[in-house]
Design an enzyme around this catalytic site. Structure first.
Site, mmCIF file in Angstrom:
data_model
loop_
_atom_site.group_PDB
_atom_site.id
_atom_site.type_symbol
_atom_site.label_atom_id
_atom_site.label_comp_id
_atom_site.label_asym_id
_atom_site.label_seq_id
_atom_site.Cartn_x
_atom_site.Cartn_y
_atom_site.Cartn_z
ATOM 1 N N ALA A 171 3.458 2.664 2.058
ATOM 2 C CA ALA A 171 4.170 1.872 1.059
ATOM 3 C C ALA A 171 3.415 1.738 -0.250
ATOM 4 C CB ALA A 171 4.496 0.502 1.616
ATOM 5 N N THR A 172 2.105 1.837 -0.204
ATOM 6 C CA THR A 172 1.369 1.795 -1.473
ATOM 7 C C THR A 172 1.842 2.958 -2.345
ATOM 8 O OG1 THR A 172 -0.538 0.767 -0.417
ATOM 9 C CG2 THR A 172 -0.939 1.892 -2.506
ATOM 10 N N ASN A 180 4.455 -10.918 2.477
ATOM 11 C CA ASN A 180 3.504 -10.616 3.551
ATOM 12 C C ASN A 180 2.580 -11.773 3.895
ATOM 13 O OD1 ASN A 180 2.830 -9.616 0.809
ATOM 14 N ND2 ASN A 180 0.781 -9.446 1.688
ATOM 15 N N GLN A 228 7.749 -5.607 4.684
ATOM 16 C CA GLN A 228 7.602 -6.635 5.731
ATOM 17 C C GLN A 228 8.939 -7.023 6.344
ATOM 18 O OE1 GLN A 228 4.809 -7.890 7.021
ATOM 19 N NE2 GLN A 228 3.319 -7.005 5.618
ATOM 20 N N ALA A 237 5.621 2.796 8.080
ATOM 21 C CA ALA A 237 5.777 2.823 9.535
ATOM 22 C C ALA A 237 4.869 1.841 10.257
ATOM 23 C CB ALA A 237 5.496 4.240 10.048
ATOM 24 N N HIS A 238 3.651 1.601 9.697
ATOM 25 C CA HIS A 238 2.669 0.882 10.516
ATOM 26 C C HIS A 238 2.906 -0.617 10.632
ATOM 27 C CE1 HIS A 238 -0.247 -0.961 7.522
ATOM 28 N NE2 HIS A 238 0.394 -0.147 6.728
ATOM 29 N N THR A 286 2.185 18.520 1.926
ATOM 30 C CA THR A 286 2.682 18.877 3.255
ATOM 31 C C THR A 286 3.099 17.629 4.019
ATOM 32 O OG1 THR A 286 1.267 20.804 3.300
ATOM 33 C CG2 THR A 286 2.024 19.989 5.442
ATOM 34 N N CYS A 343 -11.242 -11.258 -0.543
ATOM 35 C CA CYS A 343 -12.565 -10.848 -0.999
ATOM 36 C C CYS A 343 -12.387 -9.799 -2.071
ATOM 37 C CB CYS A 343 -13.346 -10.223 0.142
ATOM 38 S SG CYS A 343 -13.940 -11.432 1.305
#
Ligand code: PLP
Length: 407
Positions: free
Chosen positions: A73-74, A153, A181, A202-203, A242, A343
């Site tokens: 998504a980035t 998120n 999200q 996907a993650h 690819t 951070c």
């Protein structure tokens, strides 16, 4: 119960074994390059990508040619925001977004500012919602793009996109959503939400890391993009590189499972989230909920009549007055959650999302984000409540800030 417990499902999710099973053949057997047109290895890979593209398009209410595969998504956010802004530059140089967006969106907007674009960062309400009127007021005749996320998120706020999409459409402005999200967790489709571009990955839905997609509307209006990655002209010239065939196969399988199981899973997560919130507020003084209110529930975690889903079912974000979130995290060794601080290379800063909805810095630093997921159990929730309550009590006993505690 196995320790440690994972309650950080907004950060990432484990791969569902059903997803892994679908992916495995594409590593070692059908390993071809989907762009190889001369032999069966390539054809097999291409067929798998085509099937996954069709499945994801259906999940979004889109058509196959409107799906561009990316590395996550980035990259999808970069392609949407930089790609649209650079292509439509002749038309205008103004972009509208919100201060509560993910860094992937905010930093693209900052990059655009350095290219001479003007960006309006809207301040949402305390719940994290942006009103359609705010968007309407921000639009000018130089505005080319609005980017607002489907679900936040950190605080789980679900944005009512359709009313905002309507405003954009009336004014001929393109509308992008970072749907990362929300996709697979709450009902979402590109037609009813009136978006022209949507980023997914996907993650966050029990698929693999490193694969995502961008929905790009093909008709009414046809959205065009300046590519960000240049090369072999894959994905209709919109994203060279690819294709990650096993990842794409896994992504589609993950979305199929998430959509099929959504009604039962949402109810289960709402009930567990309520148990977590009741447990924490019952055992710990001086807590405050960040983000939208929790819904009233009927039996089995269904929404009570008249209730709306304003917050992701698996999200809870709570501040513990007088406690340092980093110290709290450190003492929660067996519960993986995240805190409301970020951070940076130089310093510890309060979460930009909590700051944008008006949470004072000490309370932002004192916050925890809980993200419940597919394998979270009631036993784990009870353990998290007990551990958090003990840790907060211990820290408050030792804290010079204890007197600042308030209900
Ligand atoms: N947008 C939102 C709202 C997210 O939560 C994330 C994940 O951290 C991203 C974008 C980035 O996604 P990815 O990890 O696929 O690049």
């Amino acid at each position: 119960m196995k320790l440690p417990i994972y309650l950080d499902h907004h950060a990432t999710t484990p791969v569902d074994p059903r997803v892994l099973e679908a992916m495995i053949p594409y590593f070692t057997q059908s390993f071809g390059n989907a762009a190889s047109r001369q032999h069966v290895f390539g054809w097999e890979a291409e067929a798998a990508v085509d099937a996954a593209r069709a499945s994801l398009a259906q999940a979004l209410g889109a058509s196959e040619k409107e799906i561009v595969f990316t590395s996550g998504a980035t990259e999808s956010d970069n392609l949407a925001i930089l790609g649209v802004a650079r292509l439509y530059r002749e038309k205008g140089d103004h972009v509208v977004t919100a201060a509560t967006e993910h860094r992937a969106v905010l930093d693209c907007c900052r990059a655009l500012e350095s290219e001479g674009f003007r960006v309006t960062f809207l301040a949402p309400r305390k719940t994290g919602e942006v009103a359609p009127e705010q968007v309407r007021e921000a639009l000018t005749d130089r505005t080319i793009l609005v980017s607002l996320m489907l679900a936040n998120n950190e605080i789980g706020t679900i944005q009512r996109l359709s009313a905002i999409g309507e405003v954009c459409r009336e004014r001929g402005v393109l509308f992008h959503t970072d749907a990362v999200q929300g996709f697979g967790k709450i009902p979402f489709d590109v037609e009813s939400s009136r978006v022209d571009l949507a980023s997914i990955t996907a993650h966050k839905i029990y698929g693999p890391k490193g694969v995502g997609a961008l929905y790009v509307r093909a008709r009414n209006p046809r959205v065009r993009l300046a590519p960000v990655l240049h090369g072999g002209g894959h994905e209709g010239g919109r994203r060279s590189g690819t294709l990650n065939v096993p990842g794409i196969v896994g992504f589609a399988r993950a979305a199929e499972i998430a959509l099929a199981e959504m009604p039962e899973e949402s109810a289960r997560l709402r009930a567990l989230r309520e148990r977590l919130n009741d447990g924490i507020t019952g055992r710990v003084e001086g807590t405050s909920l960040n983000g939208p209110p929790l819904p009233r529930l009927a039996d089995g975690g269904a929404l009570a009549p008249g209730e709306e889903e304003r917050r992701l079912p698996g999200n809870l974000n709570v501040s513990f007055a007088g406690v340092d979130g980093e110290a709290l995290l450190a003492s929660l060794k067996d519960v993986a959650v995240s805190s409301g601080s970020a951070c940076t290379s130089a310093s510890l800063e309060p979460s930009h999302v909590l700051a944008a909805i008006g949470v004072p810095a000490p309370l932002a630093f004192a916050s925890l984000r809980f993200g419940l997921g597919r394998w979270t159990t009631a036993e784990e929730i009870d353990f998290a409540v007990a551990t958090t309550a003990q840790a907060v009590a211990r820290l408050r006993e030792n804290s010079p800030l204890a007197h600042t505690r308030s209900r």
